[in-house]
Design a protein around this motif. Structure first.
Motif, PDB file in Angstrom:
ATOM      1  N   TYR A  55       0.873  -1.167   0.000  1.00 38.45           N
ATOM      2  CA  TYR A  55       0.000   0.000   0.000  1.00 38.45           C
ATOM      3  C   TYR A  55       0.914   1.223   0.000  1.00 38.45           C
ATOM      4  CZ  TYR A  55      -4.270  -2.584   1.107  1.00 38.45           C
ATOM      5  OH  TYR A  55      -5.346  -3.422   1.061  1.00 38.45           O
ATOM      6  N   ALA A  56       0.888   2.007  -1.078  1.00 37.73           N
ATOM      7  CA  ALA A  56       1.789   3.159  -1.201  1.00 37.73           C
ATOM      8  C   ALA A  56       0.975   4.432  -1.394  1.00 37.73           C
ATOM      9  CB  ALA A  56       2.743   2.958  -2.372  1.00 37.73           C
ATOM     10  N   SER A  57       1.454   5.504  -0.791  1.00 34.48           N
ATOM     11  CA  SER A  57       0.797   6.798  -0.913  1.00 34.48           C
ATOM     12  C   SER A  57       1.850   7.862  -1.207  1.00 34.48           C
ATOM     13  CB  SER A  57       0.071   7.139   0.395  1.00 34.48           C
ATOM     14  OG  SER A  57      -0.458   8.440   0.335  1.00 34.48           O
ATOM     15  N   SER A  58       1.485   8.849  -2.031  1.00 32.89           N
ATOM     16  CA  SER A  58       2.419   9.936  -2.343  1.00 32.89           C
ATOM     17  C   SER A  58       2.565  10.906  -1.170  1.00 32.89           C
ATOM     18  CB  SER A  58       1.983  10.691  -3.596  1.00 32.89           C
ATOM     19  OG  SER A  58       0.699  11.243  -3.403  1.00 32.89           O
ATOM     20  N   VAL A  59       1.577  10.923  -0.289  1.00 36.57           N
ATOM     21  CA  VAL A  59       1.664  11.722   0.941  1.00 36.57           C
ATOM     22  C   VAL A  59       1.454  10.789   2.125  1.00 36.57           C
ATOM     23  CG1 VAL A  59       0.858  13.859  -0.118  1.00 36.57           C
ATOM     24  CG2 VAL A  59      -0.793  12.324   0.917  1.00 36.57           C
ATOM     25  N   THR A  60       2.067  11.083   3.255  1.00 30.62           N
ATOM     26  CA  THR A  60       1.896  10.254   4.432  1.00 30.62           C
ATOM     27  C   THR A  60       0.445  10.321   4.872  1.00 30.62           C
ATOM     28  OG1 THR A  60       4.149  10.807   5.070  1.00 30.62           O
ATOM     29  CG2 THR A  60       2.769   9.784   6.752  1.00 30.62           C
TER      30      THR A  60
ATOM     31  N   PRO B 207      10.276  34.185   1.459  1.00 29.74           N
ATOM     32  CA  PRO B 207      10.244  35.257   2.453  1.00 29.74           C
ATOM     33  C   PRO B 207      11.295  36.321   2.126  1.00 29.74           C
ATOM     34  CG  PRO B 207      10.356  33.103   3.500  1.00 29.74           C
ATOM     35  CD  PRO B 207      10.627  32.903   2.040  1.00 29.74           C
ATOM     36  N   PRO B 208      11.131  37.515   2.662  1.00 25.68           N
ATOM     37  CA  PRO B 208      12.081  38.588   2.361  1.00 25.68           C
ATOM     38  C   PRO B 208      13.472  38.323   2.937  1.00 25.68           C
ATOM     39  CG  PRO B 208      10.517  39.285   4.036  1.00 25.68           C
ATOM     40  CD  PRO B 208      10.081  37.924   3.560  1.00 25.68           C
ATOM     41  N   SER B 209      14.459  38.496   2.135  1.00 24.76           N
ATOM     42  CA  SER B 209      15.888  38.483   2.465  1.00 24.76           C
ATOM     43  C   SER B 209      16.399  37.334   3.338  1.00 24.76           C
ATOM     44  CB  SER B 209      16.286  39.808   3.108  1.00 24.76           C
ATOM     45  OG  SER B 209      15.673  39.943   4.371  1.00 24.76           O
ATOM     46  N   PRO B 210      16.098  36.077   2.983  1.00 21.54           N
ATOM     47  CA  PRO B 210      16.727  34.994   3.730  1.00 21.54           C
ATOM     48  C   PRO B 210      18.168  34.824   3.269  1.00 21.54           C
ATOM     49  CG  PRO B 210      15.473  34.092   1.946  1.00 21.54           C
ATOM     50  CD  PRO B 210      15.251  35.592   1.927  1.00 21.54           C
ATOM     51  N   ARG B 211      18.970  34.133   4.051  1.00 26.40           N
ATOM     52  CA  ARG B 211      20.352  33.831   3.645  1.00 26.40           C
ATOM     53  C   ARG B 211      20.386  32.545   2.844  1.00 26.40           C
ATOM     54  NH1 ARG B 211      24.817  35.069   7.125  1.00 26.40           N
ATOM     55  NH2 ARG B 211      25.907  34.546   5.229  1.00 26.40           N
ATOM     56  N   ASP B 212      19.483  31.634   3.098  1.00 23.50           N
ATOM     57  CA  ASP B 212      19.389  30.410   2.329  1.00 23.50           C
ATOM     58  C   ASP B 212      17.980  29.863   2.456  1.00 23.50           C
ATOM     59  OD1 ASP B 212      20.336  28.378   0.655  1.00 23.50           O
ATOM     60  OD2 ASP B 212      22.221  28.341   1.719  1.00 23.50           O
ATOM     61  N   VAL B 213      17.618  28.895   1.632  1.00 22.39           N
ATOM     62  CA  VAL B 213      16.259  28.414   1.541  1.00 22.39           C
ATOM     63  C   VAL B 213      16.244  26.896   1.604  1.00 22.39           C
ATOM     64  CG1 VAL B 213      14.197  28.284   0.068  1.00 22.39           C
ATOM     65  CG2 VAL B 213      15.565  30.380   0.120  1.00 22.39           C
ATOM     66  N   ILE B 214      15.312  26.338   2.360  1.00 21.60           N
ATOM     67  CA  ILE B 214      15.031  24.906   2.330  1.00 21.60           C
ATOM     68  C   ILE B 214      13.621  24.759   1.778  1.00 21.60           C
ATOM     69  CG2 ILE B 214      14.625  22.808   3.677  1.00 21.60           C
ATOM     70  CD1 ILE B 214      16.614  23.904   5.707  1.00 21.60           C
ATOM     71  N   GLU B 215      13.480  24.017   0.682  1.00 25.22           N
ATOM     72  CA  GLU B 215      12.168  23.781   0.084  1.00 25.22           C
ATOM     73  C   GLU B 215      11.755  22.358   0.422  1.00 25.22           C
ATOM     74  OE1 GLU B 215       9.870  24.047  -4.178  1.00 25.22           O
ATOM     75  OE2 GLU B 215      11.987  24.480  -4.083  1.00 25.22           O
ATOM     76  N   ALA B 216      10.604  22.207   1.080  1.00 20.63           N
ATOM     77  CA  ALA B 216      10.150  20.901   1.543  1.00 20.63           C
ATOM     78  C   ALA B 216       9.052  20.384   0.635  1.00 20.63           C
ATOM     79  CB  ALA B 216       9.654  21.000   2.987  1.00 20.63           C
ATOM     80  N   GLN B 217       9.418  19.982  -0.558  1.00 24.16           N
ATOM     81  CA  GLN B 217       8.436  19.543  -1.538  1.00 24.16           C
ATOM     82  C   GLN B 217       8.569  18.050  -1.779  1.00 24.16           C
ATOM     83  OE1 GLN B 217       8.648  21.651  -5.211  1.00 24.16           O
ATOM     84  NE2 GLN B 217       7.136  20.405  -6.212  1.00 24.16           N
ATOM     85  N   SER B 218       7.440  17.370  -1.844  1.00 22.17           N
ATOM     86  CA  SER B 218       7.431  15.958  -2.208  1.00 22.17           C
ATOM     87  C   SER B 218       7.291  15.864  -3.716  1.00 22.17           C
ATOM     88  CB  SER B 218       6.242  15.243  -1.565  1.00 22.17           C
ATOM     89  OG  SER B 218       6.378  15.234  -0.180  1.00 22.17           O
TER      90      SER B 218
ATOM     91  N   LEU C  64       8.621  20.476   9.016  1.00 22.45           N
ATOM     92  CA  LEU C  64       8.677  21.719   9.776  1.00 22.45           C
ATOM     93  C   LEU C  64       9.214  21.458  11.180  1.00 22.45           C
ATOM     94  CD1 LEU C  64       8.162  24.736   9.997  1.00 22.45           C
ATOM     95  CD2 LEU C  64       5.781  24.206  10.590  1.00 22.45           C
ATOM     96  N   ALA C  65       8.822  20.348  11.787  1.00 23.60           N
ATOM     97  CA  ALA C  65       9.324  20.003  13.120  1.00 23.60           C
ATOM     98  C   ALA C  65      10.843  19.798  13.081  1.00 23.60           C
ATOM     99  CB  ALA C  65       8.629  18.752  13.639  1.00 23.60           C
ATOM    100  N   GLY C  66      11.348  19.169  12.028  1.00 27.03           N
ATOM    101  CA  GLY C  66      12.786  18.970  11.892  1.00 27.03           C
ATOM    102  C   GLY C  66      13.534  20.277  11.728  1.00 27.03           C
ATOM    103  N   TYR C  67      12.986  21.166  10.926  1.00 21.10           N
ATOM    104  CA  TYR C  67      13.563  22.512  10.725  1.00 21.10           C
ATOM    105  C   TYR C  67      13.630  23.258  12.057  1.00 21.10           C
ATOM    106  CZ  TYR C  67      13.263  27.496   9.341  1.00 21.10           C
ATOM    107  OH  TYR C  67      13.440  28.845   9.213  1.00 21.10           O
TER     108      TYR C  67
ATOM    109  N   ASP D 110      11.067  12.425   6.868  1.00 15.67           N
ATOM    110  CA  ASP D 110      10.809  13.844   6.669  1.00 15.67           C
ATOM    111  C   ASP D 110      11.404  14.706   7.772  1.00 15.67           C
ATOM    112  OD1 ASP D 110       9.198  13.689   4.246  1.00 15.67           O
ATOM    113  OD2 ASP D 110       7.698  12.716   5.502  1.00 15.67           O
ATOM    114  N   LEU D 111      11.175  14.325   9.025  1.00 22.01           N
ATOM    115  CA  LEU D 111      11.689  15.108  10.148  1.00 22.01           C
ATOM    116  C   LEU D 111      13.214  15.125  10.119  1.00 22.01           C
ATOM    117  CD1 LEU D 111      10.318  15.262  13.684  1.00 22.01           C
ATOM    118  CD2 LEU D 111      12.755  15.013  13.364  1.00 22.01           C
ATOM    119  N   ASN D 112      13.824  13.962  10.006  1.00 21.78           N
ATOM    120  CA  ASN D 112      15.277  13.891  10.014  1.00 21.78           C
ATOM    121  C   ASN D 112      15.887  14.584   8.788  1.00 21.78           C
ATOM    122  OD1 ASN D 112      17.791  13.002  11.182  1.00 21.78           O
ATOM    123  ND2 ASN D 112      17.897  11.520   9.521  1.00 21.78           N
ATOM    124  N   GLY D 113      15.249  14.436   7.651  1.00 18.62           N
ATOM    125  CA  GLY D 113      15.763  15.085   6.438  1.00 18.62           C
ATOM    126  C   GLY D 113      15.790  16.595   6.565  1.00 18.62           C
TER     127      GLY D 113
END
Length: 126
Positions: free
Chosen positions: A9-14, A114-125, A83-86, A48-51
């Motif tokens: 049983y596989a799902s693209s979202v948890t 967001p305005p003026s971040p130093r770096d970005v993490i995108e959490a996309q599946s 988000l919890a991992g971040y 997801d959290l650890n990643g």
């Protein structure tokens, strides 16, 4: 049933899966599914959290402290875990969580950065 000996049983979202969804006695593995009942079937959930923790920690260890987080839809378990991992990485590295650097949904970079971040993490599946 068909000519097979097991089911994944596989799902693209948890997602949660109920006992009523299982209508067979075949060997089964859940992939990105969390059973809502006591189950002997193995369940494989993405890290997801650890990643997200590791991605954030990597940027922090390189000296970046203003890190934007572009998250998926807030109702998704994967997005909540990322988000919890971040957040946990920021706190473990003695950083304040700046809510203005966190955005949700519509993972198009130019529309939600967001305005003026130093770096970005995108959490996309994908």
């Amino acid at each position: 049933m068909g000519d097979y000996q097991g089911v994944i049983y596989a799902s693209s979202v948890t997602m949660e899966i109920s006992k009523a969804s299982i209508k067979h006695a075949l060997p089964t593995v859940f992939l990105n599914c969390v059973p809502t009942f006591k189950s002997t079937f193995p369940s494989v959930i993405p890290a997801d959290l650890n990643g997200a923790y590791q991605a954030t920690a990597t940027l922090l260890e390189r000296g970046y402290t203003r890190i934007a987080f572009i998250n998926g839809e807030s109702y998704m378990m994967a997005a909540q875990n990322r988000l919890a991992g971040y957040r946990q990485a920021l706190l473990n590295y003695d950083q304040v969580v700046d809510e203005s650097l966190i955005t949700y949904g519509g993972l198009e970079y130019e529309y939600c950065i967001p305005p003026s971040p130093r770096d970005v993490i995108e959490a996309q599946s994908t």
